[in-house]
Design a protein around this motif. Structure first.
Motif, short mmCIF file in Angstrom:
data_model
loop_
_atom_site.label_atom_id
_atom_site.label_comp_id
_atom_site.label_asym_id
_atom_site.label_seq_id
_atom_site.Cartn_x
_atom_site.Cartn_y
_atom_site.Cartn_z
N SER A 59 44.09 52.16 36.49
CA SER A 59 43.78 53.44 37.12
C SER A 59 44.98 54.05 37.85
N SER A 60 46.03 53.25 38.10
CA SER A 60 47.25 53.75 38.76
C SER A 60 48.33 52.67 38.67
N CYS A 61 49.52 53.02 39.11
CA CYS A 61 50.57 52.00 39.19
C CYS A 61 50.25 51.03 40.33
N THR A 62 49.65 51.56 41.39
CA THR A 62 49.29 50.70 42.52
C THR A 62 48.33 49.60 42.06
N THR A 63 47.31 49.96 41.27
CA THR A 63 46.39 48.92 40.81
C THR A 63 47.07 48.02 39.77
N PHE A 85 63.65 51.06 50.74
CA PHE A 85 63.63 52.47 50.31
C PHE A 85 62.75 52.59 49.07
N THR A 86 61.46 52.85 49.29
CA THR A 86 60.52 52.96 48.17
C THR A 86 59.25 53.64 48.64
N PHE A 87 58.38 53.92 47.70
CA PHE A 87 57.06 54.44 48.03
C PHE A 87 56.23 53.28 48.61
N PRO A 88 55.43 53.53 49.65
CA PRO A 88 54.73 52.42 50.34
C PRO A 88 53.88 51.52 49.44
N ALA A 89 53.41 52.02 48.31
CA ALA A 89 52.55 51.21 47.43
C ALA A 89 53.20 49.87 47.08
N THR A 90 54.53 49.87 46.89
CA THR A 90 55.25 48.66 46.50
C THR A 90 54.98 47.50 47.47
N ALA A 91 54.91 47.83 48.76
CA ALA A 91 54.70 46.79 49.78
C ALA A 91 53.23 46.67 50.18
N PRO A 131 61.33 44.39 42.73
CA PRO A 131 62.38 45.42 42.72
C PRO A 131 61.81 46.71 42.14
N VAL A 132 62.40 47.82 42.54
CA VAL A 132 61.93 49.14 42.09
C VAL A 132 63.02 49.81 41.25
N HIS A 133 62.63 50.35 40.11
CA HIS A 133 63.56 51.18 39.34
C HIS A 133 63.56 52.55 40.01
N GLU A 157 58.23 44.03 38.30
CA GLU A 157 59.03 45.26 38.33
C GLU A 157 58.14 46.45 38.68
N ASP A 158 58.51 47.18 39.74
CA ASP A 158 57.87 48.46 40.02
C ASP A 158 58.63 49.49 39.19
N ALA A 159 58.05 49.77 38.01
CA ALA A 159 58.69 50.70 37.06
C ALA A 159 57.93 52.03 37.05
N ALA A 160 57.34 52.38 38.22
CA ALA A 160 56.54 53.61 38.32
C ALA A 160 57.28 54.81 37.74
N THR A 161 58.60 54.87 38.00
CA THR A 161 59.38 56.05 37.60
C THR A 161 60.17 55.81 36.32
N ALA A 162 59.97 54.67 35.66
CA ALA A 162 60.95 54.23 34.65
C ALA A 162 60.46 54.25 33.21
N PHE A 183 51.46 56.89 35.82
CA PHE A 183 51.29 58.15 35.08
C PHE A 183 50.77 59.26 36.00
N HIS A 184 51.18 59.17 37.27
CA HIS A 184 50.89 60.24 38.24
C HIS A 184 51.66 61.50 37.81
N PRO A 185 51.16 62.69 38.13
CA PRO A 185 51.85 63.93 37.68
C PRO A 185 53.30 64.08 38.16
N ARG A 186 53.70 63.34 39.21
CA ARG A 186 55.10 63.40 39.63
C ARG A 186 56.02 62.61 38.68
N LYS A 187 55.42 61.84 37.76
CA LYS A 187 56.24 61.01 36.86
C LYS A 187 56.43 61.75 35.54
N LEU A 188 57.24 61.15 34.66
CA LEU A 188 57.60 61.81 33.39
C LEU A 188 56.44 62.07 32.47
N GLU A 193 45.85 60.69 36.78
CA GLU A 193 46.08 59.47 37.53
C GLU A 193 46.11 58.38 36.48
N GLY A 194 46.86 57.33 36.71
CA GLY A 194 46.88 56.24 35.75
C GLY A 194 48.13 55.42 35.86
N GLY A 195 48.12 54.29 35.17
CA GLY A 195 49.28 53.41 35.16
C GLY A 195 49.07 52.33 34.13
C1 LIG Z 1 54.66 56.80 42.28
C2 LIG Z 1 55.04 55.47 42.68
C3 LIG Z 1 54.10 54.46 42.93
C4 LIG Z 1 52.61 54.72 42.93
O1 LIG Z 1 52.12 55.11 41.68
P1 LIG Z 1 50.57 55.50 41.55
O2 LIG Z 1 50.35 55.62 40.07
O3 LIG Z 1 50.39 56.80 42.27
O4 LIG Z 1 49.77 54.41 42.16
C5 LIG Z 1 54.56 53.19 43.23
N1 LIG Z 1 55.87 52.92 43.30
C6 LIG Z 1 56.81 53.86 43.10
C7 LIG Z 1 58.26 53.49 43.15
C8 LIG Z 1 56.43 55.17 42.79
O5 LIG Z 1 57.38 56.10 42.60
#
Ligand SMILES: *Cc1c(COP(=O)(O)O)cnc(C)c1O
Length: 375
Positions: A59-63, A85-91, A131-133, A157-162, A183-188, A193-195
Protein backbone atom coordinates in the motif's frame (compact mmCIF):
# COMPACT_ATOMS: atom_id res chain seq x y z
CA UNK A 1 14.75 37.36 -20.41
CA UNK A 2 11.61 35.32 -19.77
CA UNK A 3 8.56 37.32 -18.76
CA UNK A 4 8.29 38.19 -15.05
CA UNK A 5 4.79 36.92 -14.54
CA UNK A 6 4.17 33.50 -16.02
CA UNK A 7 1.53 31.18 -14.54
CA UNK A 8 2.24 29.41 -11.25
CA UNK A 9 5.01 26.80 -11.51
CA UNK A 10 4.37 23.87 -9.13
CA UNK A 11 7.09 21.60 -7.75
CA UNK A 12 5.78 18.54 -9.52
CA UNK A 13 2.79 17.46 -11.58
CA UNK A 14 2.08 13.75 -12.08
CA UNK A 15 1.77 12.58 -15.70
CA UNK A 16 -1.73 11.07 -15.54
CA UNK A 17 -4.57 11.09 -18.04
CA UNK A 18 -6.78 8.95 -20.16
CA UNK A 19 -4.54 5.85 -20.16
CA UNK A 20 -4.88 5.67 -16.35
CA UNK A 21 -8.65 6.30 -16.59
CA UNK A 22 -9.09 3.44 -19.05
CA UNK A 23 -7.13 1.01 -16.88
CA UNK A 24 -9.08 2.02 -13.77
CA UNK A 25 -12.41 1.75 -15.62
CA UNK A 26 -11.55 -1.82 -16.54
CA UNK A 27 -11.05 -2.64 -12.86
CA UNK A 28 -14.29 -0.94 -11.79
CA UNK A 29 -16.21 -2.75 -14.54
CA UNK A 30 -14.74 -6.09 -13.45
CA UNK A 31 -16.24 -5.77 -9.96
CA UNK A 32 -12.94 -6.91 -8.34
CA UNK A 33 -11.44 -3.89 -6.56
CA UNK A 34 -9.14 -5.22 -3.85
CA UNK A 35 -5.84 -7.06 -4.44
CA UNK A 36 -6.37 -9.34 -7.44
CA UNK A 37 -5.29 -9.90 -11.06
CA UNK A 38 -4.17 -6.29 -11.66
CA UNK A 39 -1.81 -6.37 -8.69
CA UNK A 40 -0.34 -9.64 -10.03
CA UNK A 41 0.08 -8.11 -13.48
CA UNK A 42 1.70 -4.97 -11.98
CA UNK A 43 4.10 -7.13 -9.93
CA UNK A 44 5.24 -9.20 -12.92
CA UNK A 45 5.74 -6.01 -14.96
CA UNK A 46 7.69 -4.39 -12.10
CA UNK A 47 9.98 -7.44 -11.96
CA UNK A 48 10.74 -6.85 -15.63
CA UNK A 49 11.39 -3.13 -15.23
CA UNK A 50 13.58 -3.58 -12.15
CA UNK A 51 15.31 -6.78 -13.22
CA UNK A 52 14.14 -8.18 -9.86
CA UNK A 53 13.64 -11.84 -9.03
CA UNK A 54 10.49 -11.16 -6.97
CA UNK A 55 8.27 -8.14 -6.35
CA UNK A 56 5.55 -7.82 -3.69
CA UNK A 57 3.26 -4.80 -4.16
CA UNK A 58 2.19 -2.93 -1.01
CA UNK A 59 0.00 0.00 0.00
CA UNK A 60 3.06 2.32 0.31
CA UNK A 61 6.83 2.36 0.65
CA UNK A 62 6.34 2.74 4.39
CA UNK A 63 4.44 -0.56 4.57
CA UNK A 64 7.02 -2.16 2.24
CA UNK A 65 9.74 -1.15 4.73
CA UNK A 66 7.68 -2.61 7.61
CA UNK A 67 7.16 -5.75 5.58
CA UNK A 68 10.93 -6.01 5.02
CA UNK A 69 11.55 -5.75 8.78
CA UNK A 70 8.94 -8.51 9.34
CA UNK A 71 10.23 -10.71 6.53
CA UNK A 72 13.86 -10.45 7.67
CA UNK A 73 12.63 -11.23 11.19
CA UNK A 74 14.75 -8.52 12.85
CA UNK A 75 15.02 -8.98 16.60
CA UNK A 76 13.08 -6.52 18.77
CA UNK A 77 15.21 -4.21 20.84
CA UNK A 78 18.08 -4.16 18.38
CA UNK A 79 19.51 -1.06 16.73
CA UNK A 80 19.13 -0.07 13.08
CA UNK A 81 21.37 2.49 11.37
CA UNK A 82 19.47 5.09 9.31
CA UNK A 83 20.67 8.33 7.72
CA UNK A 84 19.67 11.49 9.57
CA UNK A 85 18.79 13.27 6.30
CA UNK A 86 15.70 11.41 5.10
CA UNK A 87 11.94 11.28 5.17
CA UNK A 88 10.79 10.19 8.69
CA UNK A 89 9.24 6.93 7.40
CA UNK A 90 12.75 5.40 7.14
CA UNK A 91 13.17 5.57 10.92
CA UNK A 92 9.51 5.38 12.04
CA UNK A 93 9.22 1.79 10.77
CA UNK A 94 12.15 0.86 13.05
CA UNK A 95 10.52 2.45 16.11
CA UNK A 96 7.14 0.83 15.35
CA UNK A 97 8.84 -2.58 15.09
CA UNK A 98 10.38 -2.17 18.57
CA UNK A 99 13.88 -1.29 17.34
CA UNK A 100 16.09 1.72 17.99
CA UNK A 101 17.21 3.94 15.11
CA UNK A 102 20.82 5.18 15.21
CA UNK A 103 21.21 8.36 13.17
CA UNK A 104 24.12 8.59 10.74
CA UNK A 105 25.54 11.50 8.76
CA UNK A 106 25.31 11.95 4.98
CA UNK A 107 27.74 12.94 2.30
CA UNK A 108 27.01 16.39 0.83
CA UNK A 109 28.06 15.32 -2.68
CA UNK A 110 25.18 12.91 -3.12
CA UNK A 111 23.12 13.32 0.11
CA UNK A 112 23.59 9.55 0.66
CA UNK A 113 24.72 7.93 3.93
CA UNK A 114 28.50 7.96 4.46
CA UNK A 115 29.56 4.30 4.30
CA UNK A 116 32.14 4.78 7.06
CA UNK A 117 29.35 5.90 9.43
CA UNK A 118 28.03 2.32 9.44
CA UNK A 119 31.24 1.08 11.09
CA UNK A 120 30.72 3.50 13.98
CA UNK A 121 27.81 1.29 15.07
CA UNK A 122 30.18 -1.56 15.91
CA UNK A 123 29.37 -3.12 19.30
CA UNK A 124 25.87 -1.56 19.42
CA UNK A 125 23.81 -4.73 18.71
CA UNK A 126 22.90 -3.63 15.20
CA UNK A 127 20.52 -5.91 13.28
CA UNK A 128 20.17 -3.80 10.12
CA UNK A 129 21.13 -0.73 8.15
CA UNK A 130 18.50 1.16 6.14
CA UNK A 131 20.43 3.31 3.65
CA UNK A 132 18.40 5.67 1.46
CA UNK A 133 18.89 6.28 -2.25
CA UNK A 134 18.68 10.09 -2.22
CA UNK A 135 16.44 11.85 -4.78
CA UNK A 136 16.97 9.32 -7.60
CA UNK A 137 20.75 9.02 -7.14
CA UNK A 138 22.11 5.77 -5.63
CA UNK A 139 23.95 5.64 -2.30
CA UNK A 140 27.35 3.90 -2.31
CA UNK A 141 25.91 0.41 -2.49
CA UNK A 142 29.05 -1.80 -2.42
CA UNK A 143 30.67 0.06 0.47
CA UNK A 144 27.48 0.14 2.57
CA UNK A 145 26.80 -3.60 2.07
CA UNK A 146 30.42 -4.41 2.85
CA UNK A 147 30.43 -2.40 6.08
CA UNK A 148 27.02 -3.75 7.14
CA UNK A 149 28.42 -7.24 6.54
CA UNK A 150 31.30 -6.49 8.92
CA UNK A 151 28.71 -5.85 11.66
CA UNK A 152 26.67 -8.90 10.70
CA UNK A 153 23.76 -6.57 9.87
CA UNK A 154 21.09 -6.94 7.19
CA UNK A 155 20.58 -4.18 4.61
CA UNK A 156 17.12 -2.88 3.77
CA UNK A 157 17.32 -0.35 0.93
CA UNK A 158 14.96 2.61 1.12
CA UNK A 159 14.62 3.00 -2.65
CA UNK A 160 11.48 5.17 -2.43
CA UNK A 161 12.96 7.62 -4.94
CA UNK A 162 15.06 5.16 -6.95
CA UNK A 163 12.82 3.57 -9.57
CA UNK A 164 15.11 2.94 -12.61
CA UNK A 165 18.11 4.42 -10.78
CA UNK A 166 21.31 2.51 -11.55
CA UNK A 167 24.45 1.83 -9.54
CA UNK A 168 27.53 0.76 -11.57
CA UNK A 169 25.20 -0.06 -14.47
CA UNK A 170 22.94 -2.25 -12.32
CA UNK A 171 19.34 -1.33 -11.66
CA UNK A 172 18.43 -0.66 -8.02
CA UNK A 173 16.15 -3.55 -7.00
CA UNK A 174 17.84 -6.15 -9.21
CA UNK A 175 19.85 -7.36 -6.20
CA UNK A 176 19.37 -7.44 -2.45
CA UNK A 177 17.17 -9.18 0.08
CA UNK A 178 14.95 -6.13 0.65
CA UNK A 179 14.65 -3.11 -1.62
CA UNK A 180 11.60 -0.86 -1.05
CA UNK A 181 10.07 1.53 -3.60
CA UNK A 182 7.35 4.20 -3.39
CA UNK A 183 4.67 5.07 -5.93
CA UNK A 184 3.52 8.25 -4.19
CA UNK A 185 2.78 11.10 -6.67
CA UNK A 186 6.00 12.87 -5.63
CA UNK A 187 7.97 9.94 -7.11
CA UNK A 188 8.72 9.12 -10.76
CA UNK A 189 6.08 6.48 -11.15
CA UNK A 190 2.80 6.77 -9.27
CA UNK A 191 -0.15 4.57 -8.38
CA UNK A 192 -1.68 7.43 -6.30
CA UNK A 193 -0.51 5.63 -3.15
CA UNK A 194 1.54 2.45 -3.30
CA UNK A 195 4.90 0.80 -3.07
CA UNK A 196 6.67 -2.51 -3.40
CA UNK A 197 9.33 -4.76 -1.95
CA UNK A 198 11.83 -6.29 -4.40
CA UNK A 199 13.87 -9.28 -3.25
CA UNK A 200 16.25 -11.84 -4.74
CA UNK A 201 15.65 -14.20 -1.81
CA UNK A 202 12.97 -16.91 -2.20
CA UNK A 203 12.43 -17.23 1.53
CA UNK A 204 12.02 -13.48 2.10
CA UNK A 205 9.54 -13.50 -0.78
CA UNK A 206 7.40 -16.26 0.79
CA UNK A 207 7.41 -14.53 4.18
CA UNK A 208 6.54 -11.18 2.63
CA UNK A 209 3.58 -12.65 0.74
CA UNK A 210 2.16 -14.06 3.96
CA UNK A 211 2.92 -11.03 6.15
CA UNK A 212 1.38 -8.65 3.60
CA UNK A 213 -1.96 -10.32 4.16
CA UNK A 214 -2.60 -11.11 7.85
CA UNK A 215 0.09 -13.81 8.03
CA UNK A 216 -2.02 -16.01 5.81
CA UNK A 217 -0.88 -18.89 3.60
CA UNK A 218 -2.87 -21.45 1.66
CA UNK A 219 -2.58 -25.08 2.72
CA UNK A 220 -4.34 -27.71 0.63
CA UNK A 221 -6.50 -24.99 -0.86
CA UNK A 222 -7.53 -23.62 2.55
CA UNK A 223 -6.52 -20.42 4.35
CA UNK A 224 -4.19 -20.92 7.29
CA UNK A 225 -2.93 -18.12 9.54
CA UNK A 226 0.63 -19.01 10.45
CA UNK A 227 2.01 -15.63 11.57
CA UNK A 228 0.68 -12.38 13.09
CA UNK A 229 0.64 -10.25 9.98
CA UNK A 230 -1.22 -7.04 9.19
CA UNK A 231 -2.78 -5.76 5.96
CA UNK A 232 -0.16 -4.11 3.71
CA UNK A 233 -1.92 -4.87 0.42
CA UNK A 234 -2.27 -2.73 -2.68
CA UNK A 235 -5.69 -2.59 -4.40
CA UNK A 236 -6.34 -3.45 -8.05
CA UNK A 237 -7.51 0.16 -8.58
CA UNK A 238 -4.07 1.44 -7.59
CA UNK A 239 -2.26 -1.28 -9.55
CA UNK A 240 -4.21 -0.27 -12.67
CA UNK A 241 -2.88 3.29 -12.41
CA UNK A 242 0.63 1.91 -11.94
CA UNK A 243 0.35 -0.30 -15.02
CA UNK A 244 -0.64 2.68 -17.19
CA UNK A 245 2.26 4.66 -15.69
CA UNK A 246 4.79 1.97 -16.59
CA UNK A 247 4.13 2.63 -20.27
CA UNK A 248 5.38 6.21 -19.81
CA UNK A 249 8.05 5.86 -17.18
CA UNK A 250 11.03 5.59 -19.52
CA UNK A 251 9.93 8.78 -21.26
CA UNK A 252 9.49 10.45 -17.86
CA UNK A 253 13.07 9.56 -16.87
CA UNK A 254 14.50 10.71 -20.22
CA UNK A 255 12.67 14.03 -19.92
CA UNK A 256 13.84 14.63 -16.35
CA UNK A 257 17.45 13.90 -17.30
CA UNK A 258 17.17 16.41 -20.12
CA UNK A 259 15.64 19.02 -17.81
CA UNK A 260 18.42 18.40 -15.27
CA UNK A 261 21.01 19.07 -17.96
CA UNK A 262 19.26 22.34 -18.83
CA UNK A 263 19.15 23.45 -15.17
CA UNK A 264 22.83 22.49 -14.78
CA UNK A 265 23.79 24.65 -17.75
CA UNK A 266 21.61 27.58 -16.71
CA UNK A 267 23.10 27.49 -13.20
CA UNK A 268 26.67 27.22 -14.51
CA UNK A 269 26.10 30.17 -16.89
CA UNK A 270 24.49 32.30 -14.18
CA UNK A 271 27.55 32.07 -11.90
CA UNK A 272 25.13 31.80 -8.96
CA UNK A 273 26.40 30.77 -5.53
CA UNK A 274 24.60 27.42 -5.51
CA UNK A 275 25.57 23.86 -6.17
CA UNK A 276 23.58 21.76 -8.65
CA UNK A 277 23.11 18.04 -7.91
CA UNK A 278 26.01 15.82 -8.84
CA UNK A 279 25.83 12.59 -10.84
CA UNK A 280 28.74 10.38 -9.86
CA UNK A 281 30.57 8.36 -12.53
CA UNK A 282 29.13 5.16 -11.05
CA UNK A 283 25.56 6.46 -11.01
CA UNK A 284 22.56 6.85 -13.26
CA UNK A 285 20.48 9.65 -11.73
CA UNK A 286 16.76 9.82 -12.50
CA UNK A 287 16.33 13.22 -10.79
CA UNK A 288 13.24 12.16 -8.84
CA UNK A 289 14.01 15.51 -7.18
CA UNK A 290 16.36 18.16 -8.52
CA UNK A 291 17.97 19.41 -5.29
CA UNK A 292 20.46 22.28 -5.13
CA UNK A 293 22.53 23.51 -2.16
CA UNK A 294 22.28 27.26 -1.57
CA UNK A 295 25.52 29.13 -0.92
CA UNK A 296 26.08 32.06 1.46
CA UNK A 297 24.89 34.63 -1.06
CA UNK A 298 21.33 33.39 -0.51
CA UNK A 299 18.98 34.21 2.38
CA UNK A 300 17.80 31.44 4.72
CA UNK A 301 16.23 28.55 2.82
CA UNK A 302 12.71 29.04 4.22
CA UNK A 303 12.82 32.68 3.18
CA UNK A 304 13.85 31.61 -0.34
CA UNK A 305 10.88 29.21 -0.46
CA UNK A 306 8.52 31.99 0.70
CA UNK A 307 9.77 34.70 -1.67
CA UNK A 308 9.89 32.35 -4.66
CA UNK A 309 6.25 31.45 -4.04
CA UNK A 310 4.87 34.90 -3.27
CA UNK A 311 6.87 37.11 -5.57
CA UNK A 312 7.69 34.78 -8.44
CA UNK A 313 4.90 32.18 -8.38
CA UNK A 314 7.33 29.28 -8.09
CA UNK A 315 6.85 26.36 -5.71
CA UNK A 316 10.06 24.97 -4.16
CA UNK A 317 10.72 22.87 -1.08
CA UNK A 318 13.40 21.67 1.32
CA UNK A 319 15.33 18.64 -0.09
CA UNK A 320 14.20 16.44 2.80
CA UNK A 321 14.34 16.49 6.60
CA UNK A 322 16.97 16.17 9.30
CA UNK A 323 15.41 13.65 11.67
CA UNK A 324 17.37 14.89 14.69
CA UNK A 325 15.75 18.33 14.18
CA UNK A 326 12.22 16.86 14.50
CA UNK A 327 10.36 16.52 17.82
CA UNK A 328 9.68 12.81 17.23
CA UNK A 329 13.45 12.10 17.18
CA UNK A 330 14.69 14.53 19.85
CA UNK A 331 15.99 11.74 22.08
CA UNK A 332 17.15 9.40 19.30
CA UNK A 333 20.83 8.45 19.52
CA UNK A 334 23.28 9.76 16.93
CA UNK A 335 26.28 7.76 15.70
CA UNK A 336 28.41 10.91 15.44
CA UNK A 337 28.07 14.62 14.74
CA UNK A 338 25.76 15.31 11.82
CA UNK A 339 27.33 18.28 10.01
CA UNK A 340 26.48 17.01 6.51
CA UNK A 341 22.87 16.40 7.37
CA UNK A 342 22.58 19.72 9.21
CA UNK A 343 23.88 21.65 6.24
CA UNK A 344 21.74 19.67 3.78
CA UNK A 345 18.63 20.35 5.87
CA UNK A 346 19.43 24.05 6.27
CA UNK A 347 20.49 24.86 2.72
CA UNK A 348 18.91 22.37 0.28
CA UNK A 349 16.19 23.45 -2.09
CA UNK A 350 14.18 21.32 -4.53
CA UNK A 351 13.43 23.10 -7.80
CA UNK A 352 10.30 22.46 -9.90
CA UNK A 353 10.59 19.61 -12.35
CA UNK A 354 7.73 17.89 -14.20
CA UNK A 355 6.98 16.60 -17.67
CA UNK A 356 5.45 19.75 -19.16
CA UNK A 357 7.93 22.22 -17.60
CA UNK A 358 9.37 24.19 -20.53
CA UNK A 359 12.90 25.41 -21.10
CA UNK A 360 11.79 29.04 -20.76
CA UNK A 361 10.10 28.23 -17.44
CA UNK A 362 13.37 26.67 -16.26
CA UNK A 363 15.18 29.86 -17.30
CA UNK A 364 12.59 31.87 -15.35
CA UNK A 365 13.23 29.74 -12.24
CA UNK A 366 16.99 30.30 -12.43
CA UNK A 367 16.52 34.01 -13.17
CA UNK A 368 14.27 34.30 -10.11
CA UNK A 369 16.99 32.66 -8.01
CA UNK A 370 19.41 35.26 -9.37
CA UNK A 371 17.12 38.06 -8.14
CA UNK A 372 17.03 36.44 -4.74
CA UNK A 373 20.81 36.19 -4.44
CA UNK A 374 22.81 38.99 -2.82
CA UNK A 375 25.88 38.33 -4.94
C1 LIG B 1 8.54 9.12 -0.15
C2 LIG B 1 9.48 8.45 0.73
C3 LIG B 1 9.07 7.49 1.67
C4 LIG B 1 7.62 7.18 1.94
O1 LIG B 1 6.96 6.63 0.83
P1 LIG B 1 5.40 6.33 0.94
O2 LIG B 1 5.10 5.53 -0.29
O3 LIG B 1 4.69 7.64 0.97
O4 LIG B 1 5.17 5.54 2.18
C5 LIG B 1 10.04 6.84 2.41
N1 LIG B 1 11.35 7.13 2.26
C6 LIG B 1 11.78 8.06 1.39
C7 LIG B 1 13.25 8.30 1.23
C8 LIG B 1 10.86 8.76 0.60
O5 LIG B 1 11.31 9.70 -0.26
Amino acid sequence: MPSRKTSFIPLIRPVVGKEELEEVKEVLDSGWLAQGPKVKEFERKLEGFLGAKHVVATSSCTTALSLAIDALDLRRGTAVVVPDFTFPATANVVVRAGGEPLLADVDLDTFGIKPTEVLKARGKDVSAVIPVHPFGHPFEVDEVYENAGKLGAEVIEDAATAFLTRYKGRRVGSRGRAVCFSFHPRKLLTSAEGGCLATDDDEVYEWALAMRSHGQVRRKGKAAFVMNGLNYRMSDVHAAIGIAQLRKVRAIVARRRKQAKIYNELIADSGLDLRPPEEKGWAFHTYQSYVVLLGRAFPLRDRCVGVLRKRFGIETQVGTYSLSAQDAFRSTRKLSGLPGSGRAYGRSLTLPMYHSLSESQQAYVVDSLRRLSRA
